[in-house]
Design a protein around this motif. Structure first.
Motif, short mmCIF file in Angstrom:
data_model
loop_
_atom_site.label_atom_id
_atom_site.label_comp_id
_atom_site.label_asym_id
_atom_site.label_seq_id
_atom_site.Cartn_x
_atom_site.Cartn_y
_atom_site.Cartn_z
N GLU A 127 0.84 -1.21 0.00
CA GLU A 127 0.00 0.00 0.00
C GLU A 127 0.87 1.25 0.00
O GLU A 127 0.54 2.23 -0.68
N LEU A 128 1.96 1.23 0.74
CA LEU A 128 2.88 2.37 0.77
C LEU A 128 3.53 2.58 -0.59
O LEU A 128 3.64 3.71 -1.06
N GLU A 129 3.93 1.49 -1.24
CA GLU A 129 4.49 1.60 -2.59
C GLU A 129 3.47 2.20 -3.55
O GLU A 129 3.81 3.05 -4.36
N ARG A 130 2.22 1.73 -3.47
CA ARG A 130 1.17 2.25 -4.34
C ARG A 130 0.93 3.73 -4.04
O ARG A 130 0.83 4.56 -4.94
N SER A 131 0.86 4.07 -2.76
CA SER A 131 0.65 5.46 -2.35
C SER A 131 1.80 6.35 -2.83
O SER A 131 1.57 7.46 -3.33
N ASN A 132 3.03 5.86 -2.70
CA ASN A 132 4.19 6.62 -3.17
C ASN A 132 4.16 6.81 -4.68
O ASN A 132 4.51 7.88 -5.19
N LEU A 135 1.61 9.43 -5.35
CA LEU A 135 2.15 10.73 -4.97
C LEU A 135 3.18 11.21 -6.00
O LEU A 135 3.19 12.39 -6.38
N GLU A 136 3.99 10.31 -6.48
CA GLU A 136 4.99 10.66 -7.50
C GLU A 136 4.30 11.10 -8.79
O GLU A 136 4.70 12.08 -9.41
N ALA A 137 3.24 10.39 -9.17
CA ALA A 137 2.48 10.76 -10.37
C ALA A 137 1.83 12.12 -10.19
O ALA A 137 1.83 12.95 -11.11
N PHE A 138 1.29 12.38 -9.00
CA PHE A 138 0.68 13.67 -8.73
C PHE A 138 1.73 14.78 -8.78
O PHE A 138 1.50 15.84 -9.38
N SER A 143 3.90 19.42 -11.22
CA SER A 143 5.09 20.09 -11.73
C SER A 143 4.91 20.47 -13.20
O SER A 143 5.22 21.59 -13.61
N HIS A 144 4.40 19.52 -13.98
CA HIS A 144 4.17 19.77 -15.40
C HIS A 144 3.15 20.89 -15.61
O HIS A 144 3.35 21.78 -16.44
N ASP A 145 2.06 20.85 -14.82
CA ASP A 145 1.00 21.86 -14.96
C ASP A 145 1.47 23.25 -14.55
O ASP A 145 0.96 24.25 -15.06
N LEU A 146 2.44 23.33 -13.64
CA LEU A 146 2.91 24.65 -13.20
C LEU A 146 3.96 25.25 -14.13
O LEU A 146 4.19 26.47 -14.11
N LYS A 147 4.59 24.44 -14.94
CA LYS A 147 5.66 24.95 -15.81
C LYS A 147 5.14 25.94 -16.85
O LYS A 147 5.79 26.95 -17.13
#
Length: 187
Positions: A127-132, A135-138, A143-147
């Protein structure tokens, strides 16, 4: 030996080389719900979980061939039908004169709770791996949306600088430098 085995909290079992139980200590009442007499004369494999039978049988064959196996962990069926995880410490009993295998001695200990905790930890790890990963995808998406807006701010600041550079005072140019510097740092 009998005094120790009869009073041990672990279940002590001796079996012949055909894997038939010849002695079962009273500890089996608490661990498995059986009377010792019910298990004497039965196969050592008879209570093993179907998914574990092959490994238990392989272990028995190895021991009958004279190879000690040490520890084995598998599930056994309790009298009421539920499965109990046991850790079995195995020792080959040998003839003192010829060193030939004579019998197998096993000590069974209930490790169900330890196994459940390990399973819970493994589930939490997944579950932690999935959550990470989420989170990484978010973070990547954010980051992409703010550039794009940051690039727009930097371009607008550059256009303003080009339009007013000749007429603006040093304070205005400093403000534009701060704006461009902060946008570049955010990017």
């Amino acid at each position: 030996y009998r005094l120790i085995a009869d009073n041990a909290s672990d279940v002590v079992i001796t079996a012949d080389l055909q894997f038939i139980r010849r002695y079962v200590s009273p500890g089996c009442r608490e661990l498995l719900g059986y009377e010792p007499e019910e298990l004497v004369g039965t196969s050592s494999i008879s209570l093993a979980h179907p998914d574990d039978i092959d490994e238990v049988a392989r272990c028995c064959r190895d021991m009958a061939a004279g190879r000690d196996r040490g520890l084995l962990t598998y599930r056994v069926r309790h009298r009421d039908g539920h499965w109990v995880w046991v850790e079995v410490s195995l020792k080959l009993m040998r003839d003192p004169d010829t060193d030939d295998p004579m019998a197998i001695c096993a000590a069974l200990r209930d490790v169900t709770r330890r196994y459940e905790i390990e399973c819970e930890k493994e589930q939490q790890r997944r579950e932690l791996e999935r959550s990470n990963a989420d989170l990484e995808a978010f973070a990547y998406s954010a980051s992409h949306d703010l550039k794009a807006p940051l690039r727009a701010i930097m371009h607008v600041a550059e256009w303003i600088r080009e339009d007013i550079e000749a007429t603006a005072g040093p304070e205005t140019l400093d403000h534009l430098n701060v704006l461009q510097g902060r946008a570049a740092r955010l990017q």
